[in-house]
Design a protein around this motif. Structure first.
Motif, PDB file in Angstrom:
ATOM      1  N   ARG A 145     118.385  54.816  18.528  1.00  0.00           N
ATOM      2  CA  ARG A 145     117.309  55.516  17.817  1.00  0.00           C
ATOM      3  C   ARG A 145     115.947  55.009  18.286  1.00  0.00           C
ATOM      4  O   ARG A 145     115.544  53.907  17.976  1.00  0.00           O
ATOM      5  N   LYS A 146     115.269  55.834  19.072  1.00  0.00           N
ATOM      6  CA  LYS A 146     113.951  55.494  19.599  1.00  0.00           C
ATOM      7  C   LYS A 146     112.906  56.404  18.952  1.00  0.00           C
ATOM      8  O   LYS A 146     113.256  57.424  18.349  1.00  0.00           O
ATOM      9  N   GLY A 147     111.635  56.048  19.052  1.00  0.00           N
ATOM     10  CA  GLY A 147     110.623  56.885  18.429  1.00  0.00           C
ATOM     11  C   GLY A 147     109.218  56.589  18.910  1.00  0.00           C
ATOM     12  O   GLY A 147     108.912  55.479  19.351  1.00  0.00           O
ATOM     13  N   THR A 148     108.366  57.607  18.826  1.00  0.00           N
ATOM     14  CA  THR A 148     106.951  57.473  19.183  1.00  0.00           C
ATOM     15  C   THR A 148     106.113  57.672  17.931  1.00  0.00           C
ATOM     16  O   THR A 148     106.235  58.699  17.245  1.00  0.00           O
ATOM     17  N   PHE A 149     105.287  56.676  17.614  1.00  0.00           N
ATOM     18  CA  PHE A 149     104.406  56.739  16.448  1.00  0.00           C
ATOM     19  C   PHE A 149     102.970  56.953  16.909  1.00  0.00           C
ATOM     20  O   PHE A 149     102.566  56.498  17.982  1.00  0.00           O
ATOM     21  N   LYS A 150     102.214  57.650  16.077  1.00  0.00           N
ATOM     22  CA  LYS A 150     100.782  57.796  16.308  1.00  0.00           C
ATOM     23  C   LYS A 150     100.043  57.356  15.051  1.00  0.00           C
ATOM     24  O   LYS A 150     100.496  57.615  13.934  1.00  0.00           O
ATOM     25  N   ILE A 151      98.928  56.681  15.250  1.00  0.00           N
ATOM     26  CA  ILE A 151      98.139  56.202  14.123  1.00  0.00           C
ATOM     27  C   ILE A 151      96.659  56.321  14.463  1.00  0.00           C
ATOM     28  O   ILE A 151      96.256  56.199  15.631  1.00  0.00           O
ATOM     29  N   LYS A 152      95.858  56.584  13.419  1.00  0.00           N
ATOM     30  CA  LYS A 152      94.417  56.682  13.623  1.00  0.00           C
ATOM     31  C   LYS A 152      93.816  55.289  13.729  1.00  0.00           C
ATOM     32  O   LYS A 152      94.069  54.434  12.880  1.00  0.00           O
ATOM     33  N   ASP A 153      93.029  55.066  14.778  1.00  0.00           N
ATOM     34  CA  ASP A 153      92.385  53.758  14.919  1.00  0.00           C
ATOM     35  C   ASP A 153      91.037  53.767  14.201  1.00  0.00           C
ATOM     36  O   ASP A 153      90.712  54.697  13.469  1.00  0.00           O
ATOM     37  N   ALA A 154      90.253  52.719  14.427  1.00  0.00           N
ATOM     38  CA  ALA A 154      88.970  52.590  13.730  1.00  0.00           C
ATOM     39  C   ALA A 154      88.008  53.727  14.065  1.00  0.00           C
ATOM     40  O   ALA A 154      87.121  54.063  13.275  1.00  0.00           O
ATOM     41  N   THR A 155      88.167  54.342  15.250  1.00  0.00           N
ATOM     42  CA  THR A 155      87.284  55.448  15.657  1.00  0.00           C
ATOM     43  C   THR A 155      87.866  56.796  15.277  1.00  0.00           C
ATOM     44  O   THR A 155      87.384  57.830  15.727  1.00  0.00           O
ATOM     45  N   LYS A 156      88.948  56.775  14.448  1.00  0.00           N
ATOM     46  CA  LYS A 156      89.619  57.991  13.976  1.00  0.00           C
ATOM     47  C   LYS A 156      90.362  58.732  15.084  1.00  0.00           C
ATOM     48  O   LYS A 156      90.730  59.898  14.921  1.00  0.00           O
ATOM     49  N   ASN A 157      90.571  58.071  16.227  1.00  0.00           N
ATOM     50  CA  ASN A 157      91.367  58.665  17.297  1.00  0.00           C
ATOM     51  C   ASN A 157      92.824  58.239  17.133  1.00  0.00           C
ATOM     52  O   ASN A 157      93.117  57.125  16.688  1.00  0.00           O
ATOM     53  N   LYS A 158      93.738  59.106  17.528  1.00  0.00           N
ATOM     54  CA  LYS A 158      95.162  58.781  17.408  1.00  0.00           C
ATOM     55  C   LYS A 158      95.631  57.990  18.622  1.00  0.00           C
ATOM     56  O   LYS A 158      95.397  58.365  19.763  1.00  0.00           O
TER      57      LYS A 158
END
Length: 411
Positions: A145-158
């Motif tokens: 089970r592998k996966g790609t996560f995205k998160i907003k950084d301090a500049t609101k970019n993913k």
């Protein structure tokens, strides 16, 4: 948060784990703070002081409900951040969830990263989640089970992060748009689904995350450690309440005892509550429809048996078996004379010529045959022993006599 110090600690931890890692590796997801295996949380717990540099760190030795109850005056407003990273929050029952949310509503924050969120927690925070891999326990299967996560950084970019194993397909389905902000997503198939939410609750906020495994030793020793930094950067600077989720509550135990209900566990979970109600309704309907008065079954009265014939056959079989023909001859003679007395009203104490004439006349039998039968009876009655043939002849003669057979003579 000091990133350089965090990286330095990670490198030191990696070297330390390599030195002690000679024994067989334990790949189970245990989330224990003292565990140095891949999926323990030894590193993040010990690095919390670096991640939240300058803030007080409290490692809870008691249940969170007990801690907040005993420190109500100091934790009532803008006190700190409650952090729980586990497989599930099994010790957070309905009462303690309300207490934690009251703590948040006063202006504090809570971070919950779990593989399973209870019905009470989902209902209180107005969200629903789905874990497609909740029943997966095999180490070999989870490894795939592998996966790609995205998160907003301090500049609101993913920013994207790739995790190479043990990533369960756990995501949020619904949430309240007015109080919820999506901070991170998990790519499942071709779709990006939310896996990290900030839910405004009163004056504070609850951060919910669906994949606690990304905060374990394994991923903090890889280049995905910066994901942890990004996640915890959303927590404001404040006292950290780190919950190892090992202690039982001494106060909640007393509360449950005071309730005295055997159904308290069922009523804590919505799905189990519905199961209980459905079972009780089904039981009530069963009793209702089966409580109607039913007609008693009519007993079968067997037809009386005529055992006379069977008794006679048994007695005769007994005599035949004993070969006592004289005894049977005597009984046949007794039977014949008794029948003559009752049917023809004749005295049988003197079997003379007059008796024979009257018997032949009343029975409508031939005189010669009647005389022969009576003489045979007199002869056999005097004998000490009789043969089988004599018994059979006597039986046939008596039988023909009562059947009124004259061998062609007219009546």
């Amino acid at each position: 948060m000091q990133t350089k110090h965090f990286i330095k600690y990670i490198v030191c931890s990696f070297l330390f784990l390599q030195i002690i890692g000679c024994k067989k590796t334990n790949w189970t997801e245990n989330y224990r703070e003292k565990e140095k295996s891949p999926f323990g949380t030894f590193i993040i717990k010990n690095e919390a002081n670096t991640l939240f540099e300058g803030e007080d760190f409290v490692f809870l030795n008691t249940h969170i409900y007990d801690y907040l109850f005993e420190n109500y005056e100091t934790t009532s407003a803008d006190f700190g951040n409650y952090i729980l990273i586990k497989r599930n929050a099994i010790k957070l029952n309905e009462e303690s969830i309300r207490d934690v949310l009251s703590f948040v509503a006063d202006g504090n924050n809570a971070f919950l990263s779990l593989n399973y969120f209870s019905d009470e927690l989902q209902k209180s925070l107005e969200f629903t989640s789905n874990n497609l891999d909740k029943n997966l326990l095999s180490i070999a299967t989870l490894k795939e089970r592998k996966g790609t996560f995205k998160i907003k950084d301090a500049t609101k970019n993913k920013v994207s992060f790739y995790f190479d194993r043990n990533i369960k397909r756990h995501y949020f389905i619904t949430y309240n748009d007015t109080t919820t902000t999506v901070l991170g997503t998990h790519k499942i198939g071709e779709e990006e689904l939310p896996n990290f939410l900030k839910i405004q609750y009163g004056k504070g906020a609850v951060f919910v995350h669906t994949n606690p495994v990304v905060f374990t030793n394994y991923f903090l020793l890889k280049d995905t450690y910066s994901y942890t930094e990004q996640v915890f950067s959303y927590l404001p600077s404040s006292t950290i309440l780190w919950d190892p989720h090992t202690a039982n509550s001494k106060y909640l135990r007393n509360i449950e005892e005071d309730k005295g209900s055997v159904f308290s566990f069922f009523l804590r979970h919505q799905s189990l509550t519905w199961f209980l109600f459905t079972t009780l309704i089904g039981l009530f309907l069963f009793l209702f429809f089966n409580a109607k008065r039913k007609q008693r079954a009519i007993p079968v009265i067997p037809k009386p048996e005529n055992t006379t014939v069977a008794f006679t056959q048994t007695i005769s079989s007994l005599y035949l078996k004993e070969q006592n023909h004289k005894n049977l001859v005597d009984k046949k003679i007794t039977y014949f004379l008794e029948k003559v007395r009752t049917k023809y009203l004749l005295q049988t104490h003197n079997l003379n010529q007059e008796f024979i004439e009257k018997l032949a006349l009343k029975s409508d039998n031939d005189f010669s045959k009647t005389k022969y039968l009576v003489n045979t009876i007199i002869t056999l009655n005097k004998k000490q022993e009789c043969s089988k043939e004599e018994l059979l002849v006597l039986h046939k003669m008596i039988d023909n006599f009562f059947k009124n057979k004259r061998n062609g003579d007219t009546k």
